[in-house]
Every structure is written in C-alpha cells, then in structure tokens.
Design a protein around this motif. Structure first.
Motif, PDB file in Angstrom:
ATOM      1  N   ARG A  46      66.416-102.512  16.526  1.00  0.00           N
ATOM      2  CA  ARG A  46      66.695-102.046  15.162  1.00  0.00           C
ATOM      3  C   ARG A  46      66.699-103.239  14.232  1.00  0.00           C
ATOM      4  O   ARG A  46      67.701-103.913  14.069  1.00  0.00           O
ATOM      5  CB  ARG A  46      68.020-101.284  15.128  1.00  0.00           C
ATOM      6  CG  ARG A  46      68.381-100.763  13.771  1.00  0.00           C
ATOM      7  CD  ARG A  46      69.488 -99.734  13.812  1.00  0.00           C
ATOM      8  NE  ARG A  46      69.005 -98.449  14.310  1.00  0.00           N
ATOM      9  CZ  ARG A  46      69.670 -97.292  14.184  1.00  0.00           C
ATOM     10  NH1 ARG A  46      70.844 -97.267  13.582  1.00  0.00           N
ATOM     11  NH2 ARG A  46      69.170 -96.180  14.654  1.00  0.00           N
ATOM     12  N   TRP A  47      65.552-103.493  13.616  1.00  0.00           N
ATOM     13  CA  TRP A  47      65.390-104.669  12.759  1.00  0.00           C
ATOM     14  C   TRP A  47      65.959-104.412  11.368  1.00  0.00           C
ATOM     15  O   TRP A  47      65.815-103.324  10.801  1.00  0.00           O
ATOM     16  CB  TRP A  47      63.904-105.018  12.655  1.00  0.00           C
ATOM     17  CG  TRP A  47      63.610-106.161  11.746  1.00  0.00           C
ATOM     18  CD1 TRP A  47      63.696-107.485  12.029  1.00  0.00           C
ATOM     19  CD2 TRP A  47      63.175-106.072  10.381  1.00  0.00           C
ATOM     20  NE1 TRP A  47      63.339-108.239  10.934  1.00  0.00           N
ATOM     21  CE2 TRP A  47      63.019-107.396   9.911  1.00  0.00           C
ATOM     22  CE3 TRP A  47      62.908-105.011   9.512  1.00  0.00           C
ATOM     23  CZ2 TRP A  47      62.596-107.680   8.611  1.00  0.00           C
ATOM     24  CZ3 TRP A  47      62.490-105.292   8.219  1.00  0.00           C
ATOM     25  CH2 TRP A  47      62.346-106.619   7.786  1.00  0.00           C
ATOM     26  N   HIS A  48      66.630-105.433  10.814  1.00  0.00           N
ATOM     27  CA  HIS A  48      67.139-105.387   9.445  1.00  0.00           C
ATOM     28  C   HIS A  48      66.562-106.556   8.655  1.00  0.00           C
ATOM     29  O   HIS A  48      66.387-107.653   9.204  1.00  0.00           O
ATOM     30  CB  HIS A  48      68.671-105.491   9.431  1.00  0.00           C
ATOM     31  CG  HIS A  48      69.359-104.409  10.207  1.00  0.00           C
ATOM     32  ND1 HIS A  48      69.435-103.102   9.775  1.00  0.00           N
ATOM     33  CD2 HIS A  48      70.008-104.441  11.411  1.00  0.00           C
ATOM     34  CE1 HIS A  48      70.104-102.378  10.666  1.00  0.00           C
ATOM     35  NE2 HIS A  48      70.453-103.157  11.663  1.00  0.00           N
ATOM     36  N   PRO A  49      66.307-106.354   7.368  1.00  0.00           N
ATOM     37  CA  PRO A  49      65.788-107.457   6.559  1.00  0.00           C
ATOM     38  C   PRO A  49      66.862-108.451   6.146  1.00  0.00           C
ATOM     39  O   PRO A  49      66.555-109.563   5.731  1.00  0.00           O
ATOM     40  CB  PRO A  49      65.215-106.744   5.331  1.00  0.00           C
ATOM     41  CG  PRO A  49      66.102-105.535   5.178  1.00  0.00           C
ATOM     42  CD  PRO A  49      66.414-105.105   6.590  1.00  0.00           C
ATOM     43  N   GLY A  50      68.129-108.062   6.234  1.00  0.00           N
ATOM     44  CA  GLY A  50      69.218-108.899   5.749  1.00  0.00           C
ATOM     45  C   GLY A  50      69.630-108.493   4.353  1.00  0.00           C
ATOM     46  O   GLY A  50      68.996-107.663   3.692  1.00  0.00           O
ATOM     47  N   ALA A  51      70.703-109.079   3.888  1.00  0.00           N
ATOM     48  CA  ALA A  51      71.250-108.727   2.573  1.00  0.00           C
ATOM     49  C   ALA A  51      70.306-109.154   1.458  1.00  0.00           C
ATOM     50  O   ALA A  51      69.687-110.220   1.519  1.00  0.00           O
ATOM     51  CB  ALA A  51      72.612-109.380   2.386  1.00  0.00           C
TER      52      ALA A  51
END
Length: 230
Positions: A46-51
């Motif tokens: 589950r990849w997130h781009p970050g804040a």
C-alpha cells in the motif's frame, strides 16, 4: 504553490533480488530467527505519496476508501490528511520524533558485541526457543559473566533473563527509551522501519521501502545459538 502530480508509481528496481517474503515468517517480520515486527507484507503493497502531495484523478480509485485521505483540488484529487493524522496520532508521532532526534544526536557506541542474545538465555532453565546453545548452559553463562552488558535498546533488554537484567550497565525502560537509544545500535537502525509503519500515510512509500530493506539485513548470527539451514 503548484503541487506536483503523482499519477502512478512504478515498482522500484533494487540492487538485490531477495523477495519481501524472505523477511516475513508466518508471525510477522523477523530480524533473524525470531519475529521482531508484527507487520504483514500488505503494509509494503500500500504505497503512499507522503504528506503534501496531491494525487490527481485518484478519487475514483480504491484509494478513496483508504483511511487517512481527503479530497483535494483539482476536483477528483486526493491528498493525505496530515491534519487528521496528527490529531489521531499526535502523541505517537511526538514520541517517535523524540526518539529519533535523541538517537541521531548521540555519539554511537559499538562495544555491546551483541551480548543481548546471550543475556536472553543467561541462567535460564527454560529458554524462549528450542535451539541448542552453542556452548551449553554453563559455557553461555561464563561468557555473560566475563563481559559487561552494555545494551542500550529497551526492546532487546526487556527479554533479558531476571538474572541478566541487573548486570546491564544501566537499567532500561520504555519511559526512558529516548534517553538511551544511540546510532551504533543495530536494533535502533532496524526500528526505523517500525517508526515508518507507525507514522502511516505521512511517510512516502519509497522511504518506507528503504527502511524495510535496512531492517532486513544483513544481521549478525545469534551468537549463543547453533543455527543451521534446513
């Protein structure tokens, strides 16, 4: 200020070919023979781009149902809800930052010689594993008694036997963890993966993968145990 578009994320190429599964026994992630982290491989999928990074055209994807995201501009976009993450995880995040800053600001110490593994079986009639001791019980105890225990990592120290814990240079506790962690400790470095997972979608996926690869090796052998490949 214009926000960058992140339309998709291709898999990162790695310098080595070890699959993620090599780090995950049935009970969770392992730092060697015994589980250290309970996170499942799905965490890495589950990849997130970050804040602060807007994902355009993401509102119609399954990501819209993930916790920690809110609608953003332009219409149809999603962004990590950093404010909500800080509201719900504020104390946790503050504790992580405190530990990491104090660790980075402390001089490294390299003199523990991995004795925590020996301290975990010192004078124990019922070790927490079924593997044979390389030197036997008496020989293992002799090694511990011939060295000063200098462990600085609470999550290793808490597994010391009752007879071994008082032999450590300093008593450790969860409350004082930030006062003792130091950058020369193998486990303090491995815990970067744990902290990245706990910070959730605030951490960019590439950084999470970097901490994962750092945590999974190489690791020293459990010095007091006899380990053989099946």
């Amino acid at each position: 200020m214009a926000r960058p578009r992140v339309a998709s994320r291709p898999p990162r190429r790695r310098a080595h070919g070890r699959p993620a599964g090599a780090f995950f026994p049935p009970g969770g992630a392992s730092g060697g023979r015994f589980p250290l982290y309970s996170y499942k491989p799905a965490v890495l999928r589950r990849w997130h781009p970050g804040a602060g990074i807007v994902l355009e055209d993401a509102a119609e994807t399954s990501r819209a149902r993930w916790r920690g995201y809110v609608a953003s501009d332009p219409p149809g976009s999603l962004v990590v809800d950093a404010g909500e993450c800080r509201r719900t995880r504020g104390d946790l995040l503050a504790g992580i930052v405190r530990i990491l800053r104090s660790t980075a600001g402390r001089a490294p110490a390299f003199g523990c010689f991995g004795m925590h593994e020996w301290a975990m079986v010192y004078r124990s009639s019922s070790p927490r594993h079924e593997l044979p001791l390389r030197l036997g019980p008496r020989g293992t105890d002799d090694v511990v008694e011939a060295h000063e225990l200098r462990c600085t990592h609470f999550d290793a120290y808490r597994f010391f036997t009752p007879d071994a814990a008082p032999r450590n240079r300093e008593p450790l506790s969860r409350r004082t963890q930030a006062d003792h962690e130091q950058p020369g400790c193998l486990h303090a470095g491995m815990d970067l993966y744990k902290w990245a997972v706990k910070a959730g979608p605030l951490v960019p996926g590439d950084l999470l993968l970097d901490t994962f690869e750092h945590a999974r090796g190489p690791h020293p052998r459990h010095a007091g145990l006899t380990l053989r490949s099946a």
